[in-house]
Design an enzyme around this catalytic site. Structure first.
Site, PDB file in Angstrom:
ATOM      1  CG  LEU A 616      33.167  26.853  43.274  1.00 51.75           C
ATOM      2  CD1 LEU A 616      34.538  26.251  43.078  1.00 51.75           C
ATOM      3  CD2 LEU A 616      32.640  26.514  44.655  1.00 51.75           C
ATOM      4  CB  THR A 618      30.784  35.686  39.445  1.00 57.94           C
ATOM      5  OG1 THR A 618      29.893  34.630  39.777  1.00 57.94           O
ATOM      6  CG2 THR A 618      30.423  36.224  38.089  1.00 57.94           C
ATOM      7  N   GLY A 619      34.074  36.098  38.313  1.00 60.07           N
ATOM      8  CA  GLY A 619      35.025  37.168  38.017  1.00 60.07           C
ATOM      9  C   GLY A 619      34.431  38.055  36.961  1.00 60.07           C
ATOM     10  CB  THR A 620      35.674  41.028  35.203  1.00 57.41           C
ATOM     11  OG1 THR A 620      35.972  41.642  36.446  1.00 57.41           O
ATOM     12  CG2 THR A 620      35.096  42.065  34.273  1.00 57.41           C
ATOM     13  CG  PHE A 621      37.214  38.708  31.888  1.00 58.38           C
ATOM     14  CD1 PHE A 621      36.837  39.496  30.827  1.00 58.38           C
ATOM     15  CD2 PHE A 621      38.098  39.209  32.806  1.00 58.38           C
ATOM     16  CE1 PHE A 621      37.360  40.750  30.670  1.00 58.38           C
ATOM     17  CE2 PHE A 621      38.619  40.461  32.658  1.00 58.38           C
ATOM     18  CZ  PHE A 621      38.250  41.229  31.584  1.00 58.38           C
ATOM     19  CB  SER A 622      35.678  33.195  33.789  1.00 55.56           C
ATOM     20  OG  SER A 622      36.574  33.534  34.814  1.00 55.56           O
ATOM     21  CG  ASP A 708      39.150  41.258  37.129  1.00 52.45           C
ATOM     22  OD1 ASP A 708      39.312  42.176  37.952  1.00 52.45           O
ATOM     23  OD2 ASP A 708      38.132  40.547  37.105  1.00 52.45           O
TER      24      ASP A 708
END
Ligand SMILES: *[C@@H]1O[C@H](CO)[C@@H](O)[C@H](O)[C@H]1NC(C)=O
Ligand SMILES: *[C@@H]1O[C@H](CO)[C@@H](O)[C@H](O)[C@H]1NC(C)=O
Ligand SMILES: *[C@@H]1O[C@H](CO)[C@@H](O)[C@H](O)[C@H]1NC(C)=O
Ligand SMILES: *[C@@H]1O[C@H](CO)[C@@H](O)[C@H](O)[C@H]1NC(C)=O
Ligand SMILES: *[C@@H]1O[C@H](CO)[C@@H](O)[C@H](O)[C@H]1NC(C)=O
Ligand SMILES: *[C@@H]1O[C@H](CO)[C@@H](O)[C@H](O)[C@H]1NC(C)=O
Ligand SMILES: *[C@@H]1O[C@H](CO)[C@@H](O)[C@H](O)[C@H]1NC(C)=O
Ligand SMILES: *[C@@H]1O[C@H](CO)[C@@H](O)[C@H](O)[C@H]1NC(C)=O
Ligand SMILES: *[C@@H]1O[C@H](CO)[C@@H](O)[C@H](O)[C@H]1NC(C)=O
Ligand SMILES: *[C@@H]1O[C@H](CO)[C@@H](O)[C@H](O)[C@H]1NC(C)=O
Ligand SMILES: *[C@@H]1O[C@H](CO)[C@@H](O)[C@H](O)[C@H]1NC(C)=O
Length: 816
Positions: A616, A618-622, A708
Site C-alpha cells: 500500500l 512505503t515509509g522511510t521505515f516500514s 518521519d
C-alpha cells in the site's frame, strides 16, 4: 482603563464584606491579583473571587486559611510579585515558566517556611539574593534558565537542607562555593551553561549521596574529584565543555548505577580506567575531544546496556577491541580522530542495533570485510581518512538502511560496485574520493534519488559521466574532478551549476561548466533518460492499489528486515524466497485484542507481504501491505495500537486495522489529479490539521519525537479522523539535550527542517517544521517537492516566494 477600575471596585467591595480567611494572606493575595489583573491566572479565578483559597494554584492549610502552596507556573506573568513575600505560611512557591523580570524580590527571604522554591524559566536578572540565607528549610531551589549574574552567594551556606539545587542556564561566574560540598542531603546539583570557573570543590559528594551532577559548558578547571564517586549513587555525570584536566578517576567504577557519563571537550589525559566495565548500567559514554591515550579498554564490552560510545578525537591507539561487538544495544560507535590501526572487527559489523559507525580519521589498514552490512540498522558508515586497502565488496548493496557512506581518502582499488544503487535510502552523502578506484561510473547509481552529495574525485574512473544520473533528483553537490572521465558533462543541474573544480583534472571532459567545447555534443546527449520520477506518479500508483474490501494492513518493520526486492535481485535468494512463500516459519505471534483472535490468520498475513501487489505505502521505515483475512473481518477505526504481531525469520510484522480512507497524501493529491476543478473540503481539511496537531502534541508531551512526519504517514479512518503512523519507530527524547537520543534518520524529503543538515538531530521543533509542511500541503494541495517549483525550490520556499510572484504577475497584467 475602564475595565481596570471596575475590577478594582469589585475587589474593594468584596474586601470590605470580609469573608473567611487569614487577614494578612487575604490582603497579600488580593494585592497579587490586582498586580496580575491582566494575566490568565487572575482571569481563571475571577468566578470565585472572595475565597482566595479556591483560586487556581492556591492551596491553604485547612482551618487557618494560610496559603501553604502557590503554583503560578505557565501563566506568562510579567508583573510585580513582591506581595507573595507576605504569605508567611508558604511552603511551596512555583513561579516557573513566566516572564518575570528584574531582580528576584529579596523579600522572598522572609518566606522562612519555604521548602520548595522554583523560579526557573523566567527572566530574572541581577544576583541571587543573599537574603535567601534565611530560607533554612529549603529542600529544593530551582533558579535555572534565568539571566542571573554575579557569584553564587557565600551567605547561602545556611541552606543545609537542600536536596535539589538547580542553577543552570544563567550568567553566574566565580567558583562553585565550598558550602555546596557540605550539603549532606544534596542529590541533584546542576549549574551547567554558566560562566563558572575554578575547580570543582574537592569534597563534592563526600558527604551526600549525589545522584545527578551536571556542570557542562562552564570554565571549570582542575581535575575531576574522586569524591563525587564516593557513595556510588551517581546516575548522571555531565562535565562536557570545560577545561578539566587529569585522569578519569578509577573510582568511577563504584557507581554501578551510572547511566550517563559525558566528559567530552575537556583536557583529560591518561586512559579510561578498566573499572568502567563494572558500570553495568552505563548507557552513554562520551569523552570526545580530550587527550586520552592508550588502547581502548575492552572492559567497555562488559557494559551490556551501552548505547553510545564516543571516544572521538583523542590519542587512542592499537586495534579496535573485537569485544565491542558483544554490545547488543550499541547504537553509535564513534572512534574517529584517533590513531587506531588494524581491521574493522567483523564482530562489530554484526551488531544488531548499530546505527552509526564512525571510524574515520584513523590508521585502519585492513580491508573492508564482506560482512560490512551485517548490522541491519546501520545508517552511517563513516570510514574516510584511513589506510583501508582492497576492493569495496559487492555486499555493500545490502546496507539498505544506509543514509551516509564515507570511504574517501583510503587506498581502495577495483571498481565502484553497481550494488550501491540498492541503497535506496542513501541521502546524506556518498564519498569515494581520494582512492584508486578505476573503471566506469555505474549508471545504476542514477537510482539514488535521495542522494544530496556525491564525491568521486581523485580516482582513476573512466568513460562518460552517464546521463542516467538525471535520476538523482536530490543531488546538490557533485565532484568528479581528477579522474579519467571523457565526453560531455551532463547538461542538467546540478552538473551545470557546479563550479569548474567539480570536473577539472579530467583530460577529456568537455562542455559547461568547463568551458571546453565538445566536438560531438549530440552523441553524448542521446541517452538522455526520460525521467518523470515525480512523487505524484508514485502516489497515483499507490492510490490505485487501494480497493474496498481489504481488511487488515500489515506493517513490515524494515528495521529487522532485509529488503525484499533487493534480495530478489540475487537468484539464489529468489529461490529461497519462494520457499518461504510456501512455508513461512513463524517464530512468534500474538493478537492483543481478545475478540479478534479467531479472525487473524498469521500465515495469510505473512504471505501477503511477499507479494509486491499487496503493497500500500512505503515509509522511510516500514512498508504497509494489505492482507485479506479468510474470515472476512469487517473494517474498524482504531489504529494507533497494533492489534497483533507476527515474527518469522528476521522479519517482524505488526498487524493494524485497515485504514479505509488511505493516507492524507492520497486525500490531498490524488483527488487533484482526478478532478480538473477540484474544490477542497475545507472543514474536513481543517479538522484533519487539528487532529494531527493534537496527536503530535501528545507525542511531544510524553517526550517522543516522531522521525518521519509526512502526509504519507498520516492515515485516515472511516470518519476521516487522522492517525499518525510509524510511531513504532519514534525516538525518546534525551532529557538532557532535548533532542532525539541519538542522531537519527532524516525523515521524508521536503519535510526535513533545514537545520537538520548541520545538526543531524531530530528535534521536537523539527517535527513542528515537518507539521508546517503538512499544513502547507493541506492548504495548497501541492506536493512538498514538485518539479514545477523550479530548481532547488521546495514547497516552503515556493510559498515564501508567493508575494514576489504576485507582484511580478500584477506588473505583467498592468503592462498588458
Ligand atoms: C466557590 O467557593 C466555594 C467555597 O468557598 C465553593 O463551594 C464553590 O463551589 C466555589 N465555586 C466555584 C465556581 O468554584
Ligand atoms: C483544624 O480543625 C480540626 C477539626 O476541624 C482540628 O482537629 C484541628 O486541630 C484544627 N487544626 C488547627 C491547626 O487548628
Ligand atoms: C513591587 O511592589 C512593591 C510593593 O508591593 C514595591 O515596594 C516595589 O518597589 C515594587 N517593585 C517594582 C520593581 O516595581
Ligand atoms: C521582608 O524582607 C525585606 C527585605 O529583605 C525586609 O526589609 C522586610 O523588613 C521584611 N519584612 C518582614 C515583614 O519581615
Ligand atoms: C526545578 O527543580 C526541581 C528540583 O530538581 C524540579 O523538581 C523541578 O521540576 C524544576 N522545575 C522545572 C520547571 O523544571
Ligand atoms: C570491578 O568488579 C570486580 C568484580 O566484578 C572487582 O573485583 C573489582 O575490584 C571492581 N573494580 C573496581 C575498580 O571497582
Ligand atoms: C539495562 O537496561 C534495561 C532497560 O532499560 C534495564 O531494565 C536494566 O536494568 C539495565 N541493566 C542494568 C544492569 O542496569
Ligand atoms: C536493540 O535495542 C532494543 C531497544 O532499543 C532492544 O530492545 C533490543 O533487545 C536490542 N537488540 C538486541 C539484538 O539486543
Ligand atoms: C597495520 O599497521 C600496523 C601498525 O602500523 C602494522 O603493525 C601492521 O602490520 C599493519 N597491517 C597491515 C596489514 O599492513
Ligand atoms: C570526501 O571525503 C574526503 C576525505 O575524507 C574529504 O576531504 C572531502 O571533503 C569529502 N567530500 C565532501 C563533498 O564532503
Ligand atoms: C572537488 O574536489 C577537489 C579535490 O579533489 C577539490 O579541490 C574541489 O574544491 C572540489 N570541488 C567542489 C565543488 O567541491
Amino acid at each position: 482603563m475602564a475595565f481596570l477600575c471596575k475590577v478594582l471596585f469589585v475587589v474593594a467591595v468584596l474586601y470590605s464584606v470580609g469573608v473567611v480567611g487569614h487577614e494578612d494572606d487575604r490582603s497579600a493575595m488580593f494585592a497579587l491579583k490586582r498586580e496580575l489583573v491582566l494575566s490568565s491566572w487572575a482571569a481563571s479565578s475571577a468566578a470565585n473571587d472572595s475565597n482566595y483559597c479556591s483560586w487556581a494554584g492556591v492551596l491553604c492549610t485547612p482551618n487557618t486559611s494560610l496559603v501553604e502552596s502557590l503554583d503560578l507556573s505557565h501563566h506568562q506573568l510579567g508583573g510585580n510579585v513582591t506581595s507573595i513575600s507576605m504569605l508567611k505560611g508558604l511552603k511551596m512557591l512555583d513561579l516557573s515558566y513566566n516572564n518575570l523580570q528584574g531582580p528576584i524580590p529579596p523579600s522572598f527571604g522572609n518566606l522562612t517556611q519555604l521548602q520548595v522554591l522554583d523560579l526557573s524559566f523566567n527572566k530574572f536578572s541581577s544576583s541571587i539574593p543573599p537574603a535567601f540565607a534565611a530560607l533554612t528549610k529549603l529542600t529544593s531551589l530551582n533558579l535555572s534558565s534565568n539571566s542571573l549574574s554575579d557569584r553564587i552567594p557565600d551567605e547561602l551556606h545556611t541552606l543545609k537542607e537542600l536536596e535539589y539545587l538547580q542553577l543552570s542556564g544563567n550568567n553566574l561566574v566565580g567558583s562553585i562555593p565550598s558550602w555546596v560540598a557540605k550539603l549532606t542531603n544534596l542529590k541533584v546539583f546542576t549549574a551547567y551553561e554558566n560562566g563558572l570557573s575554578g575547580r570543582i570543590p574537592e569534597n563534592l559528594g563526600s558527604f551526600s549521596q549525589l545522584e545527578v551532577l551536571n556542570l557542562h559548558s562552564n570554565q571549570l578547571e582542575g581535575s575531576i574529584p574522586d569524591s563525587i564517586f564516593h557513595f556510588g549513587k551517581l546516575e548522571i555525570l555531565v562535565l562536557t565543555l570545560n577545561k578539566l584536566n587529569g585522569n578519569v578517576p578509577a573510582a568511577v567504577g563504584n557507581c554501578i548505577g551510572l547511566s550517563s557519563l559525558r566528559l567530552g571537550n575537556n583536557r583529560l589525559i591518561g586512559n579510561v580506567p578498566s573499572s568502567i566495565g563494572n558500570i553495568s548500567s552505563l548507557t552513554y559514554f562520551e569523552a570526545d575531544y580530550n587527550h586520552l591515550s592508550g588502547e581502548i579498554v575492552k572492559d567497555f564490552a562488559r557494559c551490556a546496556n551501552l548505547t553510545l560510545l564516543n571516544l572521538a578525537f583523542n590519542g587512542f591507539t592499537g586495534v579496535i577491541p573485537a569485544e565491542l561487538g558483544e554490545l547488543m544495544n550499541l547504537q553509535e560507535l564513534i572512534l574517529c580522530g584517533n590513531s587506531l590501526y588494524g581491521d574493522i572487527p567483523t564482530s562489530l559489523l554484526k551488531s544488531k542495533n548499530l546505527s552509526k559507525l564512525d571510524l574515520s580519521n584513523n590508521r585502519l589498514n585492513g580491508t573492508i570485510p564482506k560482512e560490512v552490512c551485517g548490522a541491519p540498522r546501520l545508517q552511517f558508515l563513516i570510514l574516510g581518512q584511513n589506510s583501508l586497502r582492497g576492493e569495496i565488496p559487492h555486499e555493500i548493496g545490502n546496507c539498505v538502511k544506509l543514509l551516509e557512506l564515507q570511504m574517501g581518502s583510503n587506498y581502495l582499488t577495483g571498481t565502484i560496485p553497481s550494488e550501491i544503487s540498492q541503497i535506496k535510502n542513501l541521502q546524506v552523502a556518498l564519498n569515494l574520493s581520494f582512492n584508486h578506484l578505476r573503471g566506469p561510473f555505474p549508471v545504476e547509481l542514477g537510482k539514488l534519488d535521495k542522494l544530496v552529495s556525491l564525491d568521486v574525485s581523485n580516482n582513476q574512473l573512466s568513460g562518460n559521466i552517464p546521463s542516467g544520473l538525471r535520476g538523482m533528483m536530490s543531488l546538490i553537490e557533485v565532484n568528479f574532478s581528477h579522474n579519467l572521465f571523457t565526453g560531455q558533462v551532463p547538461i542538467f543541474s546540478p552538473f551545470q551549476k557546479s563550479p569548474t573544480s567539480s570536473f577539472v583534472g579530467n583530460k577529456e571532459l568537455c562542455g559547461e561548466p568547463l568551458r571546453v567545447a565538445c566536438a560531438n555534443s549530440l552523441a553524448s546527449n542521446r541517452g538522455a533518460y526520460h525521467h518523470k520520477v515525480s512523487y505524484r506518479i508514485i502516489l497515483a500508483v499507490i492510490g490505485s492499489g487501494l480497493t474496498v474490501f481489504i481488511v487488515v494492513t500489515v506493517v513490515v518493520v524494515l528495521f529487522m528486515m532485509r529488503e525484499r526486492q533487493e534480495k530478489a535481485a540475487e537468484a539464489k535468494d529468489v529461490i529461497e524466497e519462494e520457499k518461504n512463500a510456501l512455508q513461512p516459519v513463524i517464530i512468534a505471534s500474538n493478537v492483543f485484542v481478545e475478540n479478534l483472535r479467531q479472525e487473524i490468520d498469521f500465515e495469510v498475513a505473512v504471505k501477503a507481504t511477499m507479494k509486491d501487489a499487496n503493497k500500500l505505502t512505503t515509509g522511510t521505515f516500514s512498508t504497509i501491505y494489505k492482507a485479506v483475512m479468510p474470515s472476512g473481518l469487517a473494517s474498524h477505526d482504531c489504529l494507533l495500537s497494533p492489534i497483533g504481531f507476527v515474527i518469522y525469520e528476521d522479519v517482524a510484522l505488526l498487524l493494524h486495522h485497515y485504514f479505509p480512507n488511505g493516507t492524507l497524501a492520497q486525500l490531498i493529491h490524488d483527488s487533484v489529479i482526478s478532478k480538473a476543478e477540484y474544490e477542497p473540503d475545507w472543514p474536513r481539511r481543517y479538522s484533519i490539521a487539528v487532529g494531527v496537531a493534537e496527536g503530535l502534541s501528545f507525542l511531544h508531551h510524553v517526550a517522543i519525537v516522531h522521525l518521519d512526519i509526512s502526509t504519507v504517514n498520516i492515515f485516515l479512518d472511516s470518519a476521516f479522523k487522522p492517525l499518525i503512523g510509524e510511531i513504532e519507530i519514534s525516538k525518546l527524547l534525551d532529557p538532557s539535550k532535548g533532542t532525539a537520543s541519538i542522531s537519527a534518520v532524516a525523515g521524508s524529503f521536503g519535510y526535513i527542517p533545514p537545520e537538520y543538515a548541520y545538526t543531524m538531530q531530530v528535534t521536537a521543533p523539527g517535527n513542528v517544521y515537518s507539521y508546517g509542511v503538512v499544513l502547507l500541503e493541506i492548504l495548497t494541495s501541492r506536493l512538498p517537492v514538485e518539479e514545477a517549483f523550479g530548481e532547488g525550490i521546495d514547497l516552503v520556499k515556493w510559498v515564501h516566494c508567493a508575494p514576489t510572484r504576485e507582484k511580478d504577475r500584477s506588473k505583467y497584467l498592468m503592462r498588458g
